[in-house]
Design an enzyme around this catalytic site. Sequence first.
Site, mmCIF file in Angstrom:
data_model
loop_
_atom_site.group_PDB
_atom_site.id
_atom_site.type_symbol
_atom_site.label_atom_id
_atom_site.label_comp_id
_atom_site.label_asym_id
_atom_site.label_seq_id
_atom_site.Cartn_x
_atom_site.Cartn_y
_atom_site.Cartn_z
ATOM 1 C CG ASP A 36 0.629 -6.716 6.238
ATOM 2 O OD1 ASP A 36 1.402 -5.926 5.669
ATOM 3 O OD2 ASP A 36 -0.606 -6.631 6.192
ATOM 4 C CG ASP A 37 3.461 -3.375 7.356
ATOM 5 O OD1 ASP A 37 3.447 -3.685 6.164
ATOM 6 O OD2 ASP A 37 2.840 -2.400 7.811
ATOM 7 C CB CYS A 76 0.208 -4.053 1.738
ATOM 8 S SG CYS A 76 0.517 -3.422 3.380
ATOM 9 C CG HIS A 134 -4.296 -4.722 0.328
ATOM 10 N ND1 HIS A 134 -3.184 -4.166 0.905
ATOM 11 C CD2 HIS A 134 -5.105 -3.672 0.020
ATOM 12 C CE1 HIS A 134 -3.312 -2.856 0.953
ATOM 13 N NE2 HIS A 134 -4.474 -2.538 0.430
ATOM 14 C CG ASP A 289 3.373 -6.996 3.034
ATOM 15 O OD1 ASP A 289 4.082 -6.713 4.024
ATOM 16 O OD2 ASP A 289 2.256 -6.471 2.837
ATOM 17 C CG ASN A 290 5.528 -3.681 3.355
ATOM 18 O OD1 ASN A 290 4.371 -3.899 2.957
ATOM 19 N ND2 ASN A 290 5.783 -3.303 4.581
HETATM 20 CA CA CA Z 1 2.594 -4.681 4.293
#
Ligand code: CA
Length: 464
Positions: A36-37, A76, A134, A289-290
Site C-alpha cells: 500500500d503506497d 487505494c 477498502h 496499489d499506487n
Molecule cells: Ca494505496
Amino acid sequence: MKYHIHTSIKLSVLILSSAILLLGEKKPNLIVIMTDDQGYHDVGFNGSKEIPTPYIDSIAANGVKFTDGYVSFPVCGPSRAGFITGRYQDRFGFTTNPTQDPNNETAGLPLTEDTMADVLKKVGYKSAIVGKWHLGTHPKFHPLKRGFDYFYGFLSGGHNYMPEMLTVEDITKVSKRWQWYSTKLRENHKAVELEKYLTEALTDAAIDFIDKQKNENDSPFMLFLSYNAPHTPFQATKKYLDRFEHVENWGRKRYCAMISAVDDGVGKVLEKLENENIKDNTIIFFLSDNGGPVKHASNNFPLRGAKGDLYEGGTRVPFAMQWPEKISGGIVYSNPVISLDIMATIAELAGASIDSEKALDGVNLIPFLTGEKKGKPHEYLFWRKWEQNAMAVRHQDKKIVAPKQWEKNGCELYSLKEDIKEANNIILKESPYSNKLIKHWENWNAQMKDRVFPTLGNDDWWER
Ligand code: CA
C-alpha cells in the site's frame, strides 16, 4: 513367463499413472501480494539500496520484473476495484475512495460486478483476502459476500499496526473520523484480538490459509495478501527499526522498516510454498496499489509525481511475478502491463468464463512472457480522475497526460523512452498525434460512468 507378467503389470502401472498425471494437471494457485503506497524505487529490484528486499526481489529474479507495470488509479480504493474485477473501475463509477460509512449502501464495489474470487469460485477455487479490503464497509460489500471464502483483516482503507491501539470493537462503533484505524481485526465476521505487529499477523494468517488449502481442501486457491504497509500511520517495531538505524528522517526510517517487515513476510510465504511442494505451480504477483506519497518519505525515482497523480509516479509501481513451472526466471519485461491483467491471466488459466457484459480490460500475460505471442499486451492504457477531470493515455513509448481540467488547461505529451521523468512536454511538436490520442481517450471515456458514491472526506456521516 513370470518375467513377462511382471513387465506388463509394470507397464500398465506406468500408463495408468501417466494418464492420471495428464488428467490431473492442476490448475495453478494464485497469490497476489499487494503493498500500500510503496514507491517505485522502494524495492531492491527497482534499484533501492536503502531498503533491502531480498525476498520480494527473488520473485522478480525467479520470474519477471515489469519495468512498466501500472495500476489503474493513483490511490487505494479505485486501484483495488480495478484490480479485483479486471476492469477499469470507472466502468462502474468507482471513481474515488469510498466513504467508510457502514450505513451507506452505495459506497463500495457494486454488486453487479464480479470479483476475481466470484469468477474463480465457479471453477473450484477457494479464495482468501488477508489484510486491507477498502471496497465498501456496508455488510453487503463484505468480502465473504464477494466470492471470498476467508477474510482476515479490516474493511477500511487504513489501519493502526500495534495491538494496543485497536480498541474499537467494530466499524459500526466508529463515532468520529479516522477512528476506523483503530477497529479490531476480523476473522470472517468475528472480532479477533491482534497479538502482534499487524504486518506479522497478516503474514501468519496467509500462511495458515495456504496450509489449510494444501492439507485439508486440496483445491486450487487464490490468496490476496493485501498488506496495508507501508501506508501511514508510520508504525514499526524495534526489530525492523533496528535495521534502519542509519536512516535519519523519522518518517523514512519507519517507512523503510515497514517494507522490511513485508519482505520478511514474503519470505515466509515463499518458504511455506516450498515446504508444501506447491511453489512451482503457484503464480505470485507482487505490486503496490499506487505510487509512493513522496511527502511521507517514499521514493518514486526516477518518476515524476506521487500518489494521487496521473504522472508516472502515481500509477507506475513495483511490479513482479513468478510461476516457476511455466516461466523461466530473469525476465525483464518492458512493454506496459497493468494490474487489470492479473484477473485476465488467472481467469484464462483456470478456464473460468467471463460474463460478456463484464468484459475484462486486462489480458492474459502468460503468452507474452513465454514468447508464444509477439507484440504488446496493450495498444493503449487509459486513466482518468473524474473529480479533477484529469486524463492520461499510454501508447507505445508516449504518454499524454493532463493533471486536472484537461479541456481548460490542455494536455502534455512525453516520450517516456528518452524522458522517463516527464520533463519535456512535446505536445506542440506532435499535435496531430496528440489529437489522435485524445480522441482515443474520449472514446474510452464515453464508456465510463460518473461517480456513484460520496468520496472519503467529503461525506458527513460521523457528524450525524
Ligand atoms: Ca494505496
